[in-house]
Design an enzyme around this catalytic site. Structure first.
Site, PDB file in Angstrom:
ATOM      1  N   GLY A   1       0.817  -1.199   0.000  1.00  0.00           N
ATOM      2  CA  GLY A   1       0.000   0.000   0.000  1.00  0.00           C
ATOM      3  C   GLY A   1       0.847   1.244   0.000  1.00  0.00           C
TER       4      GLY A   1
ATOM      5  N   GLY B   1       0.369   4.784   1.822  1.00  0.00           N
ATOM      6  CA  GLY B   1      -0.402   5.639   2.707  1.00  0.00           C
ATOM      7  C   GLY B   1      -0.096   7.100   2.512  1.00  0.00           C
TER       8      GLY B   1
ATOM      9  N   PHE C   1       1.609   9.179   4.192  1.00  0.00           N
ATOM     10  CA  PHE C   1       2.957   9.642   4.515  1.00  0.00           C
ATOM     11  C   PHE C   1       4.039   8.702   4.020  1.00  0.00           C
ATOM     12  CE2 PHE C   1       0.546  11.860   7.904  1.00  0.00           C
ATOM     13  CZ  PHE C   1       0.912  13.144   7.568  1.00  0.00           C
TER      14      PHE C   1
ATOM     15  N   LYS D   1       4.338   0.533   8.193  1.00  0.00           N
ATOM     16  CA  LYS D   1       4.195   1.840   7.549  1.00  0.00           C
ATOM     17  C   LYS D   1       5.469   2.642   7.773  1.00  0.00           C
ATOM     18  CE  LYS D   1       1.579   6.126   8.008  1.00  0.00           C
ATOM     19  NZ  LYS D   1       0.516   6.801   8.769  1.00  0.00           N
TER      20      LYS D   1
ATOM     21  N   ASP E   1     -11.997  10.462   5.473  1.00  0.00           N
ATOM     22  CA  ASP E   1     -11.698   9.761   4.221  1.00  0.00           C
ATOM     23  C   ASP E   1     -12.210   8.325   4.285  1.00  0.00           C
ATOM     24  OD1 ASP E   1     -10.815   9.537   1.631  1.00  0.00           O
ATOM     25  OD2 ASP E   1      -8.732   9.116   2.160  1.00  0.00           O
TER      26      ASP E   1
END
Length: 800
Positions: free
Chosen positions: A501, A503, A505, A522, A619
């Site tokens: 993914g 994201g 940031f 992340k 979101d």
């Protein structure tokens, strides 16, 4: 005891007997297809066959609305054909005879009538008496108002005779097509001389709802105050207790009906304008109205439960998954030792009267002293709130069925008996130092300054751990700290093959720790713009947001310029990976989709109302709904960022055009999610060739034409529940209404989805009815969207 008027008592005029179209004498009878009509053409009496039933009944209904039946005679003995007849017996009773001339129902008049006559009054009351022209009560030897079925009409009383014990109550129909006595009844409970109405499940001997006790002014748990439409009346004296209501405007008609699902509803219609009945009140109206939903010693608030101060969950694991039925237990038992006292619980529906004593002559100070002397006393309150309060009502044992009563007058205060150490802990808590961390983000595109303030209560000087240049209170966050080498090894040196993914940031990778645990890693990019202090805030905030329907934070890492977060890994990626793929969508049966909808709703309810910080997601979309191995949904990307986030097609009109966001912005996005989950189609990218509507406009048009089911994904035809699908479509449309104030709050949305007894309001036209230019589309493919799973960033929180 003197009579206590609740408000203006409504007198129903008695109409003298006269042989007319509203009157039945011994010279005629009524067969199927023949009726009596009240003189003002409001009510009609005759035989009817409800819905899909093949049985016939004698009943009364509104003439202008034939489906609104308000009274049924032969509920226990329906006619198997249409050969029934209403006539008189030889002693003057009204009787219904079947095809073989056997009596299936009788009025059982109080005396023999020589010249009987029945009349249908303008009030809807069918009365029986002698044809003498008298207008006194004695002229009526029997009246239908004394034998209610499932409906209370204006001017009709529900009475409990305190001398004989005889009670008039409402009994629901068994189903929409079956008027026979059903599973629910509205009854008056006069325990301890403090009356309250209860909706009970008859055969199960259980309660579904209660009004709360009469407190001298009103029923303590509901608002039945006079309003522009109805005039409620409560009478209480030495011989009887009765409740009734009237209608202020002659153009309005109103009924109070207990439906077959056990929901008590007050309907109003203006006959001069339309024949559409509108719901003014209904009980239970939300999750917190359902009897004992939070178990013992807990208070319901905004569809969730919390223990009373001095109590803790009996089963914490069950509470974590929103199962509150086990209730709460005392943290420290009372033992009548020195220093024990009372904790005030204000604006609350008082507990049910299970183990109680009542002394009407005591004042509140005497009641307090009495409770503190008795180790078994759990709580106390005034029984009557008039003239500053009087009477001592004390509870022993568990406190059952309490809820917060907001924005309501004449509510009572409950005083809970606590141990000395519990009181000390409460005082200590209120004097804690408050650390205010201001989170200030400048939104470059809109020039909008957003300030989110998070409050942490620090009991003592906390031990802190230092990560790089960031100090984090260890008591604030119980979170594992990983070194960079461990994460490099887990992600195969952050290889592209492991990327799952992208994201807000930076990228997100699939990681496999040495323990064998799979995680989503992340890695914040160096140009993300997020500093160390912001990273600290993100760690603290996300770590505090713990719910089964939110993606959980598992750990963090800071070494040099590296700032990394570890999250739960979701085996089934994101919702959009399944919902918009023709083959994968087959795995999402209606039952599974409905569970996903409820899970998303519960997660959003937590963010909006029950977390320590109120979080607006901003979101919410299918790619931010992740699915675990059991397809249980978890919301990701909740929190804070530096840009105006959101996706066209999901953004509320006021947010997309003006940058104004609120809880109702998330409600709009949730409504869009609902419609996409039901239809299996994206709002963006869907178009109706003939009308150029997007999915939202298409759903609105279908619903307006009574064809809501046509929006449903074709693969659901073998598994769907019609009622659930139609309710979800309607709730979705309620959530996407153009103006924020028209949209429901999250607790109401959940109630409307899961409780089929709730009557849903009519939605207004949604925002973004027409399709926009394709240049505004997010342009994400199914494959592209699937790269966003497990990406988590923070939207703006607000301190409670």
């Amino acid at each position: 005891m003197t009579k206590i008027p609740f408000s203006i008592f409504v007198i129903v005029p008695m109409i003298g007997m006269s042989l007319a179209a509203d009157t039945l004498g011994t010279d005629r009878s009524i067969n199927y297809g023949e009726t009596l009509v009240s003189s003002d053409l409001t009510f009609e009496l005759g035989f009817f066959t409800p819905g899909k039933s093949s049985m016939s009944y004698l009943g009364i209904w509104y003439k202008f609305s034939p489906k609104t039946v308000v009274w049924v005679a032969n509920r226990n003995n329906p006619l198997a054909d249409r050969d029934g007849v209403l006539t008189f017996s030889n002693v003057g009773n009204l009787v219904v005879l079947n095809q073989s001339n056997s009596v299936v129902w009788s009025s059982k008049s109080s005396r023999v009538l020589r010249n009987p006559v029945a009349q249908l009054l303008d009030s809807g009351n069918l009365v029986l008496g002698d044809n003498s022209g008298s207008t006194s009560d004695e002229a009526y030897s029997w009246q239908s108002f004394d034998y209610p079925s499932n409906t209370l009409l204006a001017g009709m009383r529900l009475t409990l005779n305190l001398k004989t014990g005889l009670e008039q109550h409402l009994t629901a129909w068994k189903s929409m097509d079956d008027p026979s006595p059903g599973h629910y009844a509205l009854e008056l409970n006069n325990s301890q001389g403090l009356p309250q109405y209860e909706v009970v499940q008859v055969h199960a001997h259980s309660k579904k709802f209660r009004t709360g006790q009469w407190n001298g002014v009103q029923f303590g748990g509901v608002s039945l105050a006079p309003n522009p439409i109805t005039v409620p009346t409560f009478m209480y004296d030495e011989t009887e207790i009765s409740f009734m209501f009237g209608v202020r405007n002659r153009q309005l008609f109103s009924t109070m009906t207990l439906n077959y699902r056990g929901v008590l509803q007050l309907f109003v219609v203006n006959r001069s304008e339309s024949a559409t009945w509108n719901v003014v009140h209904e009980f239970p109206s939300d999750y917190c109205d359902i009897y004992g939903k939070c178990g013992a010693n807990a208070i319901c608030n905004l569809s969730l439960c919390e223990c009373v101060k001095g109590f803790e969950p009996k089963s914490p694991d069950e509470w974590m998954v929103l199962n509150f039925s086990s209730g709460c237990k005392r943290t420290i038992p009372t033992n009548c030792s020195k220093g024990e006292g009372l904790f005030e619980v204000k604006e609350v529906k008082l507990p049910n009267l299970l183990e109680v004593t009542l002394n009407k002559s005591m004042c509140l100070k005497e009641c307090k002293d009495e409770c503190l002397k008795n180790c078994s006393c759990t709580a106390y309150a005034n029984s009557d709130i008039r003239r500053g309060g009087s009477g001592c009502l004390m509870w022993f044992g568990d406190l059952i069925d309490m809820r917060v009563l907001e924005e309501q007058s004449n509510v009572q205060t409950l005083y809970v008996h606590l141990s000395a150490s519990e009181l000390d802990a409460i005082r200590d808590c209120t004097s804690r130092e408050i650390i205010i961390v201001a989170i200030i983000s400048s939104l470059i595109t809109g020039g909008l300054l957003l300030v989110g303030t998070a409050l942490w209560h620090v009991k003592h000087t906390k031990r802190r751990i230092r990560i790089g240049d960031v100090a984090i209170a260890k008591e604030d966050i119980n979170l594992p700290i990983y070194d960079l080498a461990t994460l490099v090894n887990a992600t195969n040196n952050f290889s592209d093959d492991n990327m799952i993914g992208a994201g807000g940031f930076g990228p997100v990778y699939k990681g496999n720790l040495q323990t064998g645990q799979l995680v989503a890693v992340k890695r914040l990019s160096k140009n993300s713009g997020q500093g160390l202090e912001e990273f600290k805030n993100e760690v603290l905030l996300i770590a505090r947001l713990q719910h089964r329907n939110l993606v959980g934070l598992l750990g963090c890492c800071i070494e040099g310029e590296e700032r990394i977060l570890l999250y739960e890994y979701m085996d089934n990626k994101s919702l959009n990976y399944f919902i918009f793929d023709r083959k994968q969508s087959l795995l999402l049966t209606w039952r599974r989709r409905f569970d996903i909808v409820v899970g998303i709703a519960r997660g959003l309810l937590y963010l909006h109302h029950d977390s320590k910080l109120q979080v607006i997601h901003r979101d919410l979309k299918t790619s931010n709904i992740l699915l675990d191995g059991d397809f249980s949904p978890k919301i990701s990307d909740f929190g804070r960022t530096k840009r105006v986030i959101g996706t066209f097609g999901y953004m509320a009109p006021e947010y997309a055009s003006d940058g104004k966001f609120s809880l109702k912005s998330d409600i709009y996005s949730f409504g869009m999610l609902l419609l996409e989950i039901i239809s299996g189609k994206r709002n963006r990218g869907f178009s109706n060739p003939s009308h150029h509507h997007n999915l939202l406009g298409h759903a609105w048009l279908l619903w307006s034409k009574g064809r809501a089911l046509e929006i449903m994904d074709e693969c659901l035809h073998s598994s769907f529940d019609r009622t659930q699908v139609e309710r979800c479509v309607q709730v979705g449309l309620l959530c996407v209404q153009k103006f924020p104030e028209d949209r429901p709050v999250m607790s109401s949305a959940i109630g409307m989805i899961v409780n089929c007894g709730f009557v849903l309001p009519e939605p207004k036209e949604p925002g973004y009815f027409m399709e926009r230019s394709s240049e505004y589309s997010d342009g994400a493919s199914s494959k592209g969207d699937s790269k966003t799973q497990n990406a988590v960033t923070l939207t703006m929180p607000e301190g409670r």
